[in-house]
Design an enzyme around this catalytic site. Structure first.
Site, mmCIF file in Angstrom:
data_model
loop_
_atom_site.group_PDB
_atom_site.id
_atom_site.type_symbol
_atom_site.label_atom_id
_atom_site.label_comp_id
_atom_site.label_asym_id
_atom_site.label_seq_id
_atom_site.Cartn_x
_atom_site.Cartn_y
_atom_site.Cartn_z
ATOM 1 N N ARG A 167 0.839 -1.215 0.000
ATOM 2 C CA ARG A 167 0.000 0.000 0.000
ATOM 3 C C ARG A 167 0.866 1.253 0.000
ATOM 4 O O ARG A 167 0.547 2.252 -0.662
ATOM 5 C CB ARG A 167 -0.960 -0.025 1.206
ATOM 6 C CG ARG A 167 -2.125 0.961 1.081
ATOM 7 C CD ARG A 167 -1.829 2.312 1.697
ATOM 8 N NE ARG A 167 -1.386 2.147 3.050
ATOM 9 C CZ ARG A 167 -0.338 2.782 3.566
ATOM 10 N NH1 ARG A 167 0.350 3.657 2.871
ATOM 11 N NH2 ARG A 167 0.035 2.553 4.813
ATOM 12 N N THR A 209 3.198 11.399 12.954
ATOM 13 C CA THR A 209 3.094 10.353 13.970
ATOM 14 C C THR A 209 1.729 10.440 14.652
ATOM 15 O O THR A 209 1.029 11.465 14.572
ATOM 16 C CB THR A 209 4.185 10.499 15.047
ATOM 17 O OG1 THR A 209 3.918 11.681 15.803
ATOM 18 C CG2 THR A 209 5.585 10.576 14.440
ATOM 19 N N GLU A 217 3.889 9.767 7.892
ATOM 20 C CA GLU A 217 2.756 10.623 7.487
ATOM 21 C C GLU A 217 2.171 11.360 8.678
ATOM 22 O O GLU A 217 0.948 11.525 8.780
ATOM 23 C CB GLU A 217 1.654 9.776 6.846
ATOM 24 C CG GLU A 217 2.092 9.095 5.571
ATOM 25 C CD GLU A 217 1.939 9.970 4.362
ATOM 26 O OE1 GLU A 217 1.598 11.159 4.530
ATOM 27 O OE2 GLU A 217 2.206 9.476 3.268
ATOM 28 N N ARG A 247 -8.532 -24.344 16.365
ATOM 29 C CA ARG A 247 -7.561 -24.728 17.389
ATOM 30 C C ARG A 247 -8.271 -25.098 18.699
ATOM 31 O O ARG A 247 -9.072 -24.315 19.225
ATOM 32 C CB ARG A 247 -6.614 -23.546 17.615
ATOM 33 C CG ARG A 247 -5.746 -23.630 18.838
ATOM 34 C CD ARG A 247 -4.448 -24.314 18.555
ATOM 35 N NE ARG A 247 -3.535 -24.273 19.696
ATOM 36 C CZ ARG A 247 -2.477 -25.056 19.789
ATOM 37 N NH1 ARG A 247 -2.206 -25.928 18.828
ATOM 38 N NH2 ARG A 247 -1.685 -24.972 20.833
ATOM 39 N N TRP A 264 14.547 8.089 4.444
ATOM 40 C CA TRP A 264 13.256 7.407 4.501
ATOM 41 C C TRP A 264 12.379 7.686 3.291
ATOM 42 O O TRP A 264 11.153 7.798 3.448
ATOM 43 C CB TRP A 264 12.495 7.792 5.788
ATOM 44 C CG TRP A 264 13.148 7.306 7.026
ATOM 45 C CD1 TRP A 264 13.698 8.079 8.012
ATOM 46 C CD2 TRP A 264 13.341 5.940 7.437
ATOM 47 N NE1 TRP A 264 14.224 7.286 9.002
ATOM 48 C CE2 TRP A 264 14.017 5.955 8.673
ATOM 49 C CE3 TRP A 264 13.014 4.706 6.870
ATOM 50 C CZ2 TRP A 264 14.367 4.794 9.351
ATOM 51 C CZ3 TRP A 264 13.362 3.547 7.551
ATOM 52 C CH2 TRP A 264 14.021 3.598 8.778
ATOM 53 N N ALA A 304 -2.212 11.502 0.965
ATOM 54 C CA ALA A 304 -1.687 10.179 1.341
ATOM 55 C C ALA A 304 -2.286 9.705 2.667
ATOM 56 O O ALA A 304 -2.614 8.527 2.834
ATOM 57 C CB ALA A 304 -0.173 10.234 1.422
#
Ligand code: TGC
Ligand code: FAD
Length: 376
Positions: free
Chosen positions: A84, A357, A355, A260, A156, A234
């Site tokens: 993504r 924190t 983008e 399980r 980054w 974004a």
């Protein structure tokens, strides 16, 4: 498909068809690559091709619009946040600024190739000493004829090692008002991978060194507001994507606990386990509704940056909690890549940080609520 409050009833038939088509493409071409890509620490070329083929590069700029973009990011992040990220950066941080701030010539040169995935782009805002506070960036751009020469160190930059073009943010003067955006082509910067990542391993993260390389000004991008506008686009996609990661963790945990057995019966029959599933189911349902609402606001041009902070912050925190709970429900098996929760959990640590924190978005909301600015 997990959708507890039938958020899909708020979608048009066309939007539902796009979501289903993307979900099929993700199941066929991205999910099978995810664990191996994470283990190897590489973004596979096949994933880039698959993203391009499904139309995940720039969907908000053509047909699908904001709702389509969001639905696609939700499906893609079901596979892996790194996949993504590749699509987010290409769409919102490279194509969008060229579309919004570029000249006609720059648009014609780059947008079709970026959309088809023939070229990848990266977005270079963060520096080693400038993260949450991008106004402090030190990369400089000095005019040289019709172009600029850029000097600085970026860190980054997602997609950076294979990028044909970087959107670089640099100062032409002393203060943040002098920040401008530049198109810098491969060959004008050096890129090197960032070693030792334990999160977002299927994503290409780079350091970029600019040592007098040539950059072309994006004429419409002026001041810190320009990169922050790209980030809004974004962050909107991330608010959707995180819900996909949470849904993948939920599905994995539910399937596991009904099979399980411990103490002679399925784990899913214990109330403590059901409580965890009920919480995840509820949180995902609310987040899906919020996604549809932010998409409709965006379509109407009404979505505010504060609402984007609201959704990015809340949905990523929710997904991280869901991933942690799912990992726990899978016991020891939950720490292996044979199941998706540990991979999503580790990836979401990055999604919480990039983008803006979690805490930066808390302070954006705090400023909106109180009128008092924690940053200055
Ligand atoms: P301030 O200096 O007051 O404002 C500067 C100008 O920007 C405007 N603005 C915005 N515009 C659009 N959208 C937003 N979200 C905006 N936020 C601010 C503001 O109105 C002002 O305009 P003008 O015309 O008055 O000059 O800055 P601030 O106090 O508003 O912002 C402070 C803060 C901390 C919120 C901001 O600096 C911030 O968001 N910092 C976080 C940095 C960040 O998010 N970096 C991300 C790097 S890229 C990345 O992580 C990609 S990961 C990709 C992936 O793999 O998916
Ligand atoms: P810092 O800003 O140093 O923050 C460290 C801690 O301090 C955080 O907890 C933060 O919340 C807290 N903090 C900071 N300021 C305050 C405050 N005022 N009050 C209270 N707490 C505060 N950047 C790009 O430009 N392009 C990319 O493509 C990109 N991709 C990335 C991909 C990955 C895998 C990662 C991990 C990061 C990426 N980033 C990218 C960088 C990312 O945007 C930054 O890491 C982020 O903005 C935070 O900056 P920082 O890491 O320097 O942390």
């Amino acid at each position: 498909l997990l959708d507890p409050l039938q958020s899909q009833s708020l979608l048009s038939a066309e939007e539902r068809a796009l979501r289903d088509e993307t979900a099929r493409a993700v199941d066929e071409s991205l999910l099978p690559l995810a664990a191996d890509a994470f283990e190897k620490g590489e973004m596979p070329e096949a994933a880039v091709k698959a993203l391009a083929k499904m139309g995940a590069f720039g969907p908000s700029l053509h047909g699908p619009g904001p709702m389509g973009y969001g639905l696609m990011m939700q499906e893609v992040e079901r596979a892996d946040s790194g996949f993504r990220s590749c699509a987010s950066v290409q769409s919102s941080l490279v194509m969008w600024p060229i579309h919004a701030f570029g000249s006609d010539e720059q648009k014609a040169r780059w947008l079709p190739a970026l959309r088809r995935g023939e070229a990848l782009g990266c977005f270079a805002l963060t520096e080693p000493e400038s993260g949450s506070d991008p106004a402090s960036l030190t990369t400089r751009a000095v005019k040289d004829g019709a172009r600029y020469r850029l000097t600085g160190h970026k860190r980054w930059s997602t997609n950076g090692n294979r990028a044909a073009v970087a959107i670089v943010w640099a100062k032409t003067g002393e203060d943040a008002k002098s920040i401008r955006g530049f198109l810098v082509e491969r060959g004008q910067f050096q890129a090197r991978p960032i070693p030792g990542k334990m999160s977002l391993r299927a994503s290409d993260s780079a350091e970029l060194i600019l040592d007098g390389g040539i950059g072309e000004l994006l004429p419409g991008a002026t001041g810190l507001g320009a990169p922050l506008k790209c980030l809004n686009e974004a962050r909107y996609g991330i608010a959707w994507g995180a819900v996909g990661a949470a849904a993948a963790c939920f599905a994995s945990a539910r399937d596991y606990v009904v099979e399980r057995k411990q103490f002679g019966k399925p784990l899913g029959s214990f109330q403590l386990v059901q409580d965890k599933l009920a919480q995840m189911y509820t949180d995902i349902g609310f987040a899906q509704l919020a996604c549809v609402q932010i998409a409709r606001l965006k379509e109407q041009g009404q979505l505010t940056p504060v609402q984007v902070s609201f959704a990015k912050r809340a949905h990523v925190a929710m997904a991280l909690e869901a991933a942690r709970a799912a990992r726990d429900m899978l016991g020891a098996n939950g720490i292996t890549l044979a199941y998706p929760p540990i991979r999503h959990l580790l990836n979401l640590e990055t999604v919480k940080t990039y983008e803006g924190t979690h805490d930066v978005h808390t302070l954006v909301l705090g400023r909106h609520i109180t009128g008092l600015d924690a940053f200055s």
